[in-house]
Design an enzyme around this catalytic site. Structure first.
Site, PDB file in Angstrom:
ATOM      1  N   CYS A 249      -6.397 -10.256   3.665  1.00 43.82           N
ATOM      2  CA  CYS A 249      -6.950  -9.863   2.371  1.00 43.82           C
ATOM      3  C   CYS A 249      -6.360 -10.767   1.297  1.00 43.82           C
ATOM      4  O   CYS A 249      -5.143 -10.756   1.067  1.00 43.82           O
ATOM      5  CB  CYS A 249      -6.647  -8.403   2.056  1.00 43.82           C
ATOM      6  SG  CYS A 249      -7.298  -7.927   0.421  1.00 43.82           S
TER       7      CYS A 249
ATOM      8  N   SER B  19      -9.970  -0.840  -2.495  1.00 49.55           N
ATOM      9  CA  SER B  19     -10.476  -1.623  -1.357  1.00 49.55           C
ATOM     10  C   SER B  19      -9.346  -2.056  -0.436  1.00 49.55           C
ATOM     11  O   SER B  19      -9.527  -2.129   0.777  1.00 49.55           O
ATOM     12  CB  SER B  19     -11.276  -2.831  -1.847  1.00 49.55           C
ATOM     13  OG  SER B  19     -10.470  -3.687  -2.636  1.00 49.55           O
ATOM     14  N   GLU B  20      -8.170  -2.332  -1.007  1.00 56.19           N
ATOM     15  CA  GLU B  20      -7.014  -2.681  -0.173  1.00 56.19           C
ATOM     16  C   GLU B  20      -5.734  -2.106  -0.766  1.00 56.19           C
ATOM     17  O   GLU B  20      -5.567  -2.057  -1.991  1.00 56.19           O
ATOM     18  CB  GLU B  20      -6.835  -4.205  -0.070  1.00 56.19           C
ATOM     19  CG  GLU B  20      -8.071  -4.970   0.319  1.00 56.19           C
ATOM     20  CD  GLU B  20      -8.430  -4.864   1.785  1.00 56.19           C
ATOM     21  OE1 GLU B  20      -7.581  -4.384   2.573  1.00 56.19           O
ATOM     22  OE2 GLU B  20      -9.545  -5.268   2.139  1.00 56.19           O
ATOM     23  N   THR B  21      -4.834  -1.707   0.120  1.00 57.55           N
ATOM     24  CA  THR B  21      -3.458  -1.389  -0.247  1.00 57.55           C
ATOM     25  C   THR B  21      -2.549  -2.307   0.556  1.00 57.55           C
ATOM     26  O   THR B  21      -2.668  -2.393   1.785  1.00 57.55           O
ATOM     27  CB  THR B  21      -3.122   0.080   0.043  1.00 57.55           C
ATOM     28  OG1 THR B  21      -3.952   0.919  -0.768  1.00 57.55           O
ATOM     29  CG2 THR B  21      -1.655   0.376  -0.255  1.00 57.55           C
TER      30      THR B  21
END
Length: 262
Positions: A79, A45-47
């Site tokens: 995030c 979902s996130e890097t």
């Protein structure tokens, strides 16, 4: 160029749970297009990309770093879980000697503090404003069908729509709700919504007493059908529920249904 990449399960003390994020440590400047290519290949979902701000900075000794977040589809302004993951890599893997780390981000400076065996994040608090139902009626229908909506708010800073379901519903209703998040893309006509929060007031009694509110979060506009644990959503939820409940300290539970959004 070799880039160290770590996968961190955030908001949990158990492997293969919480919300996983990839964390990349950048010793040197990275070509702009490579950020997105790496995030797309990581397919989480996130890097998060941690970068040094000055030539003499060190991941072990410095206390301030640049931080950016990318979904598989695009860059995002905030995030929470990937920030927590970034701090965990610096504190636990790189053995950073500082008790407080500062991240310079698109959402301003964010702080991560070591408190005993925990990491505490200071995230922004985002206000919400009443949203006219008619503008987003098709989106609400796609999300919750004919369920009773008690309140509807919009956060312009985060582009998140907050949908509070009726207090008459129990937590199980939110857990069992079947959501096809892919339909949100065609149902959202305003162009201003990039994330949808479903939330429900907590119980003062029963098996789940002590929980102030429950939520689920969907962001197909960023390539994320449903997110397991979302810090940026709680930056909106905490503002809303603090006002509604008259409380400064709250316990929120984010529900994640693996089959949702299919």
């Amino acid at each position: 160029m070799q880039i160290p990449v770590f996968t961190v399960d955030a908001f949990t003390n158990q492997p293969f749970s919480g919300n996983p994020a990839a964390v990349c440590l950048l010793e040197n400047d990275l070509d702009e297009a490579l950020h997105q290519k790496i995030a797309t290949e990581m397919n989480l979902s996130e890097t998060a990309f941690i970068r040094k701000l000055n030539p003499g900075d060190d991941f072990t000794k410095s206390s301030c770093f640049g931080l950016r977040w990318f979904t598989p589809a695009n860059e995002v302004p905030l995030c929470g879980h990937a920030t927590l993951a970034a701090a965990a890599v610096l504190f636990h893997i790189k053995k950073n000697t500082n008790s407080v780390l500062t991240f310079v981000t698109l959402s301003g400076e964010l702080k991560a503090r070591q408190v005993e065996d925990h990491i505490v994040l200071d995230l922004p608090l985002y206000l919400t404003y009443p949203q006219v139902l008619q503008e987003v009626e098709e989106l609400i229908k796609a999300a919750v069908g004919d369920m009773i909506v008690q309140d509807l708010r919009y956060s312009p800073d985060t582009k998140k729509l907050l949908v509070r379901l009726s207090d008459a519903y129990e937590r199980s209703v939110l857990e069992e709700l079947q959501v096809s998040a892919q339909r949100f893309l065609s149902a959202e006509k305003t162009g201003k919504v990039k994330g949808l929060i479903l939330t429900l007031k907590g119980n003062s009694s029963g098996k789940h007493k002590g929980h102030d509110f429950y939520s689920r979060y969907f962001a197909p506009w960023y390539g994320i059908l449903e997110d397991p644990v979302t810090g940026s959503a709680h930056a909106v939820l905490s503002s809303y529920w603090s006002e509604q409940l008259g409380k400064k300290e709250m316990l929120g539970v984010q529900i994640h249904v693996m089959a949702a959004g299919s």
